[in-house]
Design an enzyme around this catalytic site. Structure first.
Site, short mmCIF file in Angstrom:
data_model
loop_
_atom_site.label_atom_id
_atom_site.label_comp_id
_atom_site.label_asym_id
_atom_site.label_seq_id
_atom_site.Cartn_x
_atom_site.Cartn_y
_atom_site.Cartn_z
N SER A 175 11.86 4.17 1.65
CA SER A 175 10.91 3.91 2.74
C SER A 175 9.78 3.01 2.29
CB SER A 175 10.37 5.23 3.30
OG SER A 175 9.61 5.90 2.31
N GLY A 176 10.13 1.97 1.52
CA GLY A 176 9.19 0.87 1.30
C GLY A 176 9.31 -0.07 2.51
N ALA A 213 1.07 -3.18 -2.74
CA ALA A 213 1.03 -4.65 -2.78
C ALA A 213 -0.35 -5.13 -2.35
CB ALA A 213 2.10 -5.24 -1.88
N GLN A 214 -0.88 -6.05 -3.11
CA GLN A 214 -2.27 -6.47 -2.88
C GLN A 214 -2.36 -7.87 -2.30
OE1 GLN A 214 -4.46 -6.14 -6.54
NE2 GLN A 214 -4.39 -3.93 -6.55
N GLY A 215 -1.92 -8.86 -3.12
CA GLY A 215 -2.19 -10.27 -2.83
C GLY A 215 -1.77 -10.70 -1.45
N GLU A 226 -1.99 -18.25 -4.50
CA GLU A 226 -1.74 -17.56 -5.77
C GLU A 226 -1.04 -18.55 -6.70
OE1 GLU A 226 -1.18 -12.91 -5.11
OE2 GLU A 226 0.08 -14.04 -3.78
N ASP A 232 16.53 3.85 -9.37
CA ASP A 232 17.62 4.74 -8.94
C ASP A 232 18.77 3.99 -8.26
OD1 ASP A 232 15.70 6.53 -9.73
OD2 ASP A 232 15.63 7.63 -7.83
N HIS A 270 3.28 -8.70 -15.07
CA HIS A 270 2.10 -9.31 -14.44
C HIS A 270 1.03 -9.48 -15.51
CE1 HIS A 270 -1.17 -10.04 -11.62
NE2 HIS A 270 -0.33 -10.01 -10.62
N ARG A 292 3.61 -17.07 -13.46
CA ARG A 292 3.23 -15.77 -14.00
C ARG A 292 3.71 -15.53 -15.43
NH1 ARG A 292 3.89 -11.23 -9.45
NH2 ARG A 292 2.08 -12.25 -8.54
N HIS A 344 5.97 -5.36 -13.80
CA HIS A 344 5.50 -5.44 -12.42
C HIS A 344 6.63 -5.54 -11.40
CE1 HIS A 344 2.78 -6.49 -9.18
NE2 HIS A 344 3.40 -7.64 -8.98
N ARG A 354 9.63 -14.68 -10.44
CA ARG A 354 9.29 -14.66 -9.01
C ARG A 354 7.94 -15.32 -8.73
NH1 ARG A 354 6.34 -10.91 -5.68
NH2 ARG A 354 5.97 -9.73 -7.57
N SER A 400 8.01 -11.54 -2.64
CA SER A 400 8.82 -10.31 -2.58
C SER A 400 8.74 -9.64 -1.21
CB SER A 400 8.35 -9.34 -3.66
OG SER A 400 8.95 -8.11 -3.45
N LEU A 401 7.52 -9.51 -0.68
CA LEU A 401 7.40 -8.87 0.64
C LEU A 401 8.16 -9.69 1.68
CD1 LEU A 401 3.66 -7.68 0.66
CD2 LEU A 401 5.72 -6.37 0.12
P1 FAD Z 1 9.68 -0.07 -2.53
O1 FAD Z 1 8.52 -0.46 -1.73
O2 FAD Z 1 9.47 0.21 -3.96
O3 FAD Z 1 10.34 1.21 -1.85
C1 FAD Z 1 11.38 1.92 -2.48
C2 FAD Z 1 11.58 3.22 -1.73
O4 FAD Z 1 12.78 3.85 -2.16
C3 FAD Z 1 10.48 4.23 -1.96
O5 FAD Z 1 10.17 4.85 -0.74
C4 FAD Z 1 11.11 5.25 -2.92
O6 FAD Z 1 10.55 6.53 -2.83
C5 FAD Z 1 12.54 5.22 -2.42
N1 FAD Z 1 13.55 5.66 -3.38
C6 FAD Z 1 13.78 5.18 -4.62
N2 FAD Z 1 14.81 5.83 -5.18
C7 FAD Z 1 15.26 6.73 -4.29
C8 FAD Z 1 16.29 7.71 -4.29
N3 FAD Z 1 17.08 7.92 -5.35
N4 FAD Z 1 16.46 8.47 -3.19
C9 FAD Z 1 15.65 8.32 -2.11
N5 FAD Z 1 14.64 7.41 -2.06
C10 FAD Z 1 14.46 6.63 -3.13
N6 FAD Z 1 4.85 -8.40 -3.65
C11 FAD Z 1 4.41 -9.35 -2.81
O7 FAD Z 1 5.21 -10.07 -2.21
N7 FAD Z 1 3.07 -9.51 -2.61
C12 FAD Z 1 2.14 -8.75 -3.22
O8 FAD Z 1 0.96 -8.91 -3.01
C13 FAD Z 1 2.58 -7.77 -4.13
N8 FAD Z 1 1.70 -7.01 -4.81
C14 FAD Z 1 2.16 -5.97 -5.57
C15 FAD Z 1 1.25 -5.12 -6.18
C16 FAD Z 1 1.69 -4.02 -6.89
C17 FAD Z 1 0.71 -3.10 -7.54
C18 FAD Z 1 3.08 -3.78 -7.02
C19 FAD Z 1 3.58 -2.60 -7.78
C20 FAD Z 1 3.99 -4.65 -6.45
C21 FAD Z 1 3.54 -5.75 -5.72
N9 FAD Z 1 4.44 -6.63 -5.12
C22 FAD Z 1 3.98 -7.60 -4.29
C23 FAD Z 1 5.87 -6.38 -5.18
C24 FAD Z 1 6.30 -5.69 -3.88
O9 FAD Z 1 5.32 -4.75 -3.51
C25 FAD Z 1 7.61 -4.98 -4.02
O10 FAD Z 1 8.55 -5.80 -4.63
C26 FAD Z 1 8.14 -4.58 -2.66
O11 FAD Z 1 7.17 -3.88 -1.96
C27 FAD Z 1 9.41 -3.76 -2.80
O12 FAD Z 1 9.70 -3.20 -1.56
P2 FAD Z 1 11.02 -2.35 -1.38
O13 FAD Z 1 11.00 -1.85 0.02
O14 FAD Z 1 12.18 -3.11 -1.84
O15 FAD Z 1 10.85 -1.14 -2.41
C1 SIN Z 2 -0.73 -9.85 -6.90
O1 SIN Z 2 -1.45 -9.59 -5.93
O2 SIN Z 2 -1.11 -10.41 -7.93
C2 SIN Z 2 0.69 -9.47 -6.82
C3 SIN Z 2 1.38 -10.43 -5.98
C4 SIN Z 2 2.83 -10.31 -6.18
O3 SIN Z 2 3.30 -9.53 -7.02
O4 SIN Z 2 3.55 -11.02 -5.47
#
Ligand code: FAD
Ligand code: SIN
Length: 542
Positions: A13-14, A50-52, A120, A216, A237, A284, A345, A380, A385-386
């Protein structure tokens, strides 16, 4: 064991999982319903932190173009990005941003109600949308969580871990889940299983990722026979706040450098010009290695970020959470240096997919950080990523629309064997100190499979990980979520170490001190259960 069936199951649920759920519910015929399972509370994920911001190449933004974004992404990707993936994701950004607005997502706007764009590293123009100043992920995720909560057609299981996939003759027919509160297992049959399980930051001692980022989905897919791509590419990062929170390090967004902050040593001497003419806004991997090198040469635990050149009112408005977090540590970012150091990161590698989210296993899909579409290549570009999460969630929903999602009725021998692994009531497992095993693994990965790698460090890592595996004493069934996470962390760590050992060059985030050159031939690494690189000297299985 409880049994159930759904037309589609989404794991995670990301932002990728939430948005996929909303789009699939909106567009796809689901006779047996839609289930979203997540291992913590709904929305707990990397996405939340996610911040930026999120890249948005908007059609009415005259100073930007998809050609420019494609070119920046490919340059940062160190030759390994797939042009078609980059083009597809870039060209769909206008549509997905407009669609997110319909789901109640709000991005920051100026006094004329126009979007505010930030910059960025390695972006040639301002093209990054942000929300809540520096809380982009949280704002998007909260809006999507609200919509999922309101939608009675989306069933949600919280505190539920996917622990195995049901695969027969390379066809995924469902999964087994474990409820960490009730300790119950459930078998769920489904003709479409979508992994949206995020990244791997928790494999490393220092990471910006929260506790759940344990890889996972990657381990599940690998064990189910899926092909994995470019597993050696972990992004570090350059600027995590150099204080340890419980499980991770707080990020100081690249957008702070985008707005003008400089990297320096304790005396305020700036050093980035020694490493790259783009200085703080170099890709990066370059800034990370520069920080790492400065720290090693001066034998210190961190370098500093000096944001005092940015107007203090702007700093407070643009970076409210960063300002607050630093103040908790006694640092006023408008005048004090911020201690920063690199941290794991983002994961560029992943489950190999096409742009419809299909993996090499039929009926198994992957989107978001756990997938490898080829967008990011070896490094990347910030905020891509978002964008990838939402575009790929959108496109998997489009693809499922064209299928008839009939819940499977026939199950072969292979699936019966998988079910047996979890229904064995007589299996006696001793209690383990999982936290201590996790700490050992995180130290191995940081010290030997980190920012700088070599034949020597990687071979040692492989031996040490094998020893940890023997200490763990579990094959499939485990006693708790922590154990399942550790089981998966081990598998993914071994894959990263093996692939890193096999890539005898330096490219993007993968830097080998013994092979510092970048080869002319640029190839993806592919690995699967049937093509495991057991022999260290063997070349890539292409
Ligand atoms: P996630 O958001 O990680 O969601 C994964 C989900 O899967 C979670 O809900 C987790 O609980 C669930 N899950 C995992 N394993 C299991 C399992 N076995 N069973 C059930 N559920 C499970 N990217 C950008 O583009 N811009 C930004 O500004 C940026 N800033 C960032 C800042 C930080 C601090 C971090 C950590 C990352 C940042 N990123 C950024 C990267 C970006 O946030 C992530 O790559 C992106 O949000 C990933 O989304 P996702 O939905 O694929 O996974
Ligand atoms: C950040 O805000 O520096 C993270 C941005 C990203 O990971 O894409």
């Amino acid at each position: 064991m409880i049994y159930s069936k759904y037309s589609t199951v989404i794991i995670g649920s990301g932002i990728a999982g939430l948005y996929a759920a909303l789009k699939i519910e909106q567009q796809v015929n689901l006779p047996d319903g839609l289930l979203l399972i997540t291992k913590a509370k709904l929305g707990e994920s990397n996405s939340r932190y996610a911040q930026g911001g999120m890249v948005a190449v908007m059609k009415d933004n005259k100073s930007d173009s998809t050609a420019s974004h494609i070119s920046d992404t490919i340059k940062a990707g160190a030759g390994l990005s797939e042009f078609n993936a980059v083009k597809f994701i870039s060209e769909n950004s206008d549509a997905v941003v407009k669609d997110l607005l319909k789901f109640g997502v709000e991005f920051d706007r100026d006094e004329n109600n126009n979007f505010c764009f930030t910059k960025e590293a390695a972006h040639s123009v301002r093209r990054i949308l942000h929300a809540g100043g520096d809380a982009t992920g949280k704002m998007i995720e909260q809006a999507l969580c609200r919509k999922v909560h309101e939608n009675s057609n989306i069933e949600v299981y919280e505190q539920t871990d996917a622990v195995d996939l049901l695969v027969n003759s390379n066809e995924c027919k469902g999964l087994i889940v474990f409820n960490s509160e009730t300790q119950e297992y459930e078998t769920i049959y489904s003709s479409a299983v979508i992994l949206a399980t995020g990244g791997v930051g928790q494999l490393y001692k220092y990471t910006t990722n929260p506790a759940g980022a344990t890889g996972d989905g990657l381990a599940l897919a690998f064990n189910a026979g899926a092909v994995m791509q470019d597993m050696e590419f972990v992004q570090f990062h350059p600027t995590a706040l150099a204080f340890d929170d419980d499980e991770n390090r707080f990020l100081i967004s690249e957008a702070v450098r985008g707005e003008g902050a400089k990297l320096c040593d304790a005396d305020g001497v700036e050093f980035m010009s020694k490493y790259d003419e783009r200085k703080e806004l170099a890709p990066r991997d370059i800034v990370t290695r520069a920080n790492f090198n400065e720290m090693s040469e001066n034998n210190v635990d961190n370098v500093y970020l000096n944001a005092s050149c940015i107007d203090s009112k702007k700093l407070a408005r643009r970076f409210p959470n960063i300002s607050k977090k630093c103040l908790e540590h006694g640092i006023d970012i408008s005048k004090d240096f911020i201690p920063v150091a690199p941290a794991a990161h983002y994961f560029m590698g992943g489950i190999k997919t096409n742009l419809k989210g299909e993996t090499s296993v039929s009926g198994l899909y992957a989107i978001g950080e756990t997938a490898s579409t080829g967008l990011h290549g070896g490094n990347r570009l910030a905020s891509n990523s978002l964008l990838e999460c939402v575009v790929c969630a959108y496109s998997v929903a489009e693809y499922l629309k064209s299928l008839e999602l009939k819940t499977p009725k026939q199950f072969g021998e292979e699936i019966k064997l998988i079910l047996d692994r979890y229904s064995d009531e007589d299996l006696v497992l001793d209690e383990l100190d999982v936290q201590s095993l996790k700490n050992k693994l995180q130290n191995i990965m940081w010290d030997y499979v980190g920012i700088l790698r070599s034949q020597n460090t990687l071979s040692q890592a492989i031996e040490k990980l094998e020893a940890l595996k023997n200490e763990f004493q579990r094959d499939y069934k485990c006693l708790s979520r922590d154990e399942y996470e550790f089981r998966n962390m081990l598998t993914v760590s071994q894959l990263i170490a093996h692939c890193a050992l096999s890539r005898k060059e330096s490219r993007g985030a993968h830097f080998r001190t013994d092979y510092s050159q970048t080869n002319d031939e640029c190839i993806h690494s592919n690995i699967s259960k049937d093509n495991w690189i057991a022999d260290k000297e063997k070349d890539f299985v292409k």
